[in-house]
Design an enzyme around this catalytic site. Structure first.
Site, PDB file in Angstrom:
ATOM      1  N   LYS A 158      55.347 -33.853 -37.614  1.00 47.17           N
ATOM      2  CA  LYS A 158      54.249 -34.266 -38.496  1.00 47.17           C
ATOM      3  C   LYS A 158      54.832 -35.349 -39.399  1.00 47.17           C
ATOM      4  O   LYS A 158      55.206 -35.105 -40.548  1.00 47.17           O
ATOM      5  CB  LYS A 158      53.749 -33.056 -39.292  1.00 47.17           C
ATOM      6  CG  LYS A 158      52.382 -33.257 -39.904  1.00 47.17           C
ATOM      7  CD  LYS A 158      51.806 -31.938 -40.367  1.00 47.17           C
ATOM      8  CE  LYS A 158      50.565 -32.131 -41.206  1.00 47.17           C
ATOM      9  NZ  LYS A 158      49.452 -32.775 -40.517  1.00 47.17           N
TER      10      LYS A 158
HETATM   11  N1  PPE Z   1      46.584 -32.833 -35.228  1.00 46.49           N
HETATM   12  C1  PPE Z   1      46.835 -33.715 -36.211  1.00 46.49           C
HETATM   13  C2  PPE Z   1      47.056 -35.128 -35.865  1.00 46.49           C
HETATM   14  C3  PPE Z   1      46.892 -33.268 -37.538  1.00 46.49           C
HETATM   15  O1  PPE Z   1      47.155 -34.142 -38.513  1.00 46.49           O
HETATM   16  C4  PPE Z   1      46.644 -31.913 -37.831  1.00 46.49           C
HETATM   17  C5  PPE Z   1      46.679 -31.420 -39.248  1.00 46.49           C
HETATM   18  C6  PPE Z   1      46.383 -31.021 -36.763  1.00 46.49           C
HETATM   19  C7  PPE Z   1      46.358 -31.524 -35.470  1.00 46.49           C
HETATM   20  C8  PPE Z   1      46.168 -29.558 -36.982  1.00 46.49           C
HETATM   21  O2  PPE Z   1      47.357 -28.925 -37.375  1.00 46.49           O
HETATM   22  P1  PPE Z   1      47.348 -27.623 -38.287  1.00 46.49           P
HETATM   23  O3  PPE Z   1      46.970 -28.042 -39.650  1.00 46.49           O
HETATM   24  O4  PPE Z   1      48.727 -27.109 -38.197  1.00 46.49           O
HETATM   25  O5  PPE Z   1      46.360 -26.680 -37.710  1.00 46.49           O
HETATM   26  N2  PPE Z   1      46.259 -32.365 -40.213  1.00 46.49           N
HETATM   27  C9  PPE Z   1      46.596 -32.175 -41.604  1.00 46.49           C
HETATM   28  C10 PPE Z   1      46.389 -33.432 -42.405  1.00 46.49           C
HETATM   29  C11 PPE Z   1      45.040 -33.719 -42.951  1.00 46.49           C
HETATM   30  C12 PPE Z   1      45.063 -34.854 -43.949  1.00 46.49           C
HETATM   31  O6  PPE Z   1      44.063 -35.550 -44.078  1.00 46.49           O
HETATM   32  O7  PPE Z   1      46.053 -35.039 -44.654  1.00 46.49           O
HETATM   33  C13 PPE Z   1      45.909 -30.946 -42.168  1.00 46.49           C
HETATM   34  O8  PPE Z   1      44.906 -30.490 -41.624  1.00 46.49           O
HETATM   35  O9  PPE Z   1      46.404 -30.430 -43.175  1.00 46.49           O
END
Ligand code: PPE
Length: 306
Positions: A158
């Site tokens: 991330k």
């Molecule tokens: N894909 C991406 C590209 C992504 O950024 C997230 C989280 C996910 C999948 C889902 O991952 P999880 O949160 O572990 O279920 N995106 C984060 C960033 C949002 C933002 O605007 O900043 C989040 O949801 O916290």
């Protein structure tokens, strides 16, 4: 944005307005930061709980390893720091954002001996895609931008740099009148949205993208378990955009977006054009678990008092 009082900065709580860095910080120029997004929920028993804190902190440590960021913390100490910052801010529910970055020192792509710094902020944050989105669903566009190839920007990290791809897709989608974008991978299969993983329900089977060109979402992992426990058949399998178009139901999930139904993709109405029954049953269970109402999933919650 709703601010809180303190930001944890390398072990110390600093006033929100004083948590500054130099404009020549390496990560600001080259995207060499890694971060997490974690939610805390106000629970039915009057306490608060951070959802899957240990898993988020483990992923943060892995992101650092993937992008070669030498953070001086292990997952356990990051967990403690997250708890310290929500308690100090008396935040009963909201969002927690740990971030590690390469700071100020030498300029140039090579991070060299520049300091690696870590902050953890938190703030109240409502529904990411708008409060009505959780019920009514959102419209999405297949992006003209391909999700980064697995051997270019590694999507299991991330990392801040990975989000240029997401930002381009999101701006394009918003300017074209959609709420969100879904990106295809380098082979043309559905990969993920700009900040969410994707699920479809088709012919009674729930399908989600395998862990190829996507972030290993913790909400995605939670939903796989919840769906199985509810008795649904669920598979991790590549699918195409036309499979998404002809799905009976579709939804996005992520920490910020929680579980958001998809109502429309590229002008094709999905199912009945609103949240479907499978999506609703998983969403209901997800929110029950987050509020501590299902003891089966107690290990996902780290309780604290404010
Ligand atoms: N894909 C991406 C590209 C992504 O950024 C997230 C989280 C996910 C999948 C889902 O991952 P999880 O949160 O572990 O279920 N995106 C984060 C960033 C949002 C933002 O605007 O900043 C989040 O949801 O916290």
């Amino acid at each position: 944005m709703q601010t809180t009082e303190f930001i944890w900065f390398d072990g110390k709580l600093m006033p929100w307005d004083q948590a500054h860095v130099h404009v020549l910080s390496h990560s600001l120029h080259y995207g060499s930061a890694i971060f997490e997004g974690i939610r805390a929920y106000a629970c039915t028993n009057g306490e608060s709980a951070i959802f899957r804190l240990a898993d988020h902190c483990k992923r943060m440590v892995n992101s650092a390893k993937i992008v070669r960021l030498a953070i001086p913390y292990n997952a356990k100490s990051l967990e403690e720091a997250c708890l310290e910052v929500v308690r100090a801010n008396k935040l009963s529910q909201g969002y927690i954002r740990p971030l590690s970055f390469v700071g100020y020192g030498e300029m140039g792509v090579y991070p060299g001996n520049n300091p690696v710094q870590t902050i953890i902020a938190c703030w109240p944050w409502g529904a990411y895609l708008g409060p009505e989105a959780l019920e009514q669903g959102i419209s999405i566009k297949t992006s003209t931008f391909t999700r980064s190839h697995v051997n270019a920007n590694m999507t299991k990290a991330k990392s801040a740099g990975n989000y240029i791809n997401s930002i381009l897709a999101k701006i394009e989608a918003k300017e074209d009148g959609y709420d969100e974008a879904v990106m295809l991978d380098a082979s043309g299969y559905v990969s993920e949205a700009t900040g969410e993983n994707v699920f479809i329900v088709r012919k009674g089977v729930i399908k989600t993208t395998p862990l190829t060109s996507i972030l290993e979402g913790i909400t995605r992992d939670s939903i796989i378990r919840i769906a199985r426990d509810l008795g649904y058949e669920i598979v991790e399998q590549l699918f195409t955009r036309d499979e998404l178009y002809s799905a009976d139901e579709a939804f996005l999930c992520g920490t910020a977006a929680e579980l958001t139904p998809i109502r429309e993709v590229d002008h094709r109405i999905i199912g009945e054009g609103h949240r479907g029954p499978v999506t609703k049953s998983i969403q209901d269970e997800f929110f029950k678990i987050a509020k501590g109402e299902d003891p089966k999933y107690a290990e996902w919650l780290t309780y604290y008092k404010v």
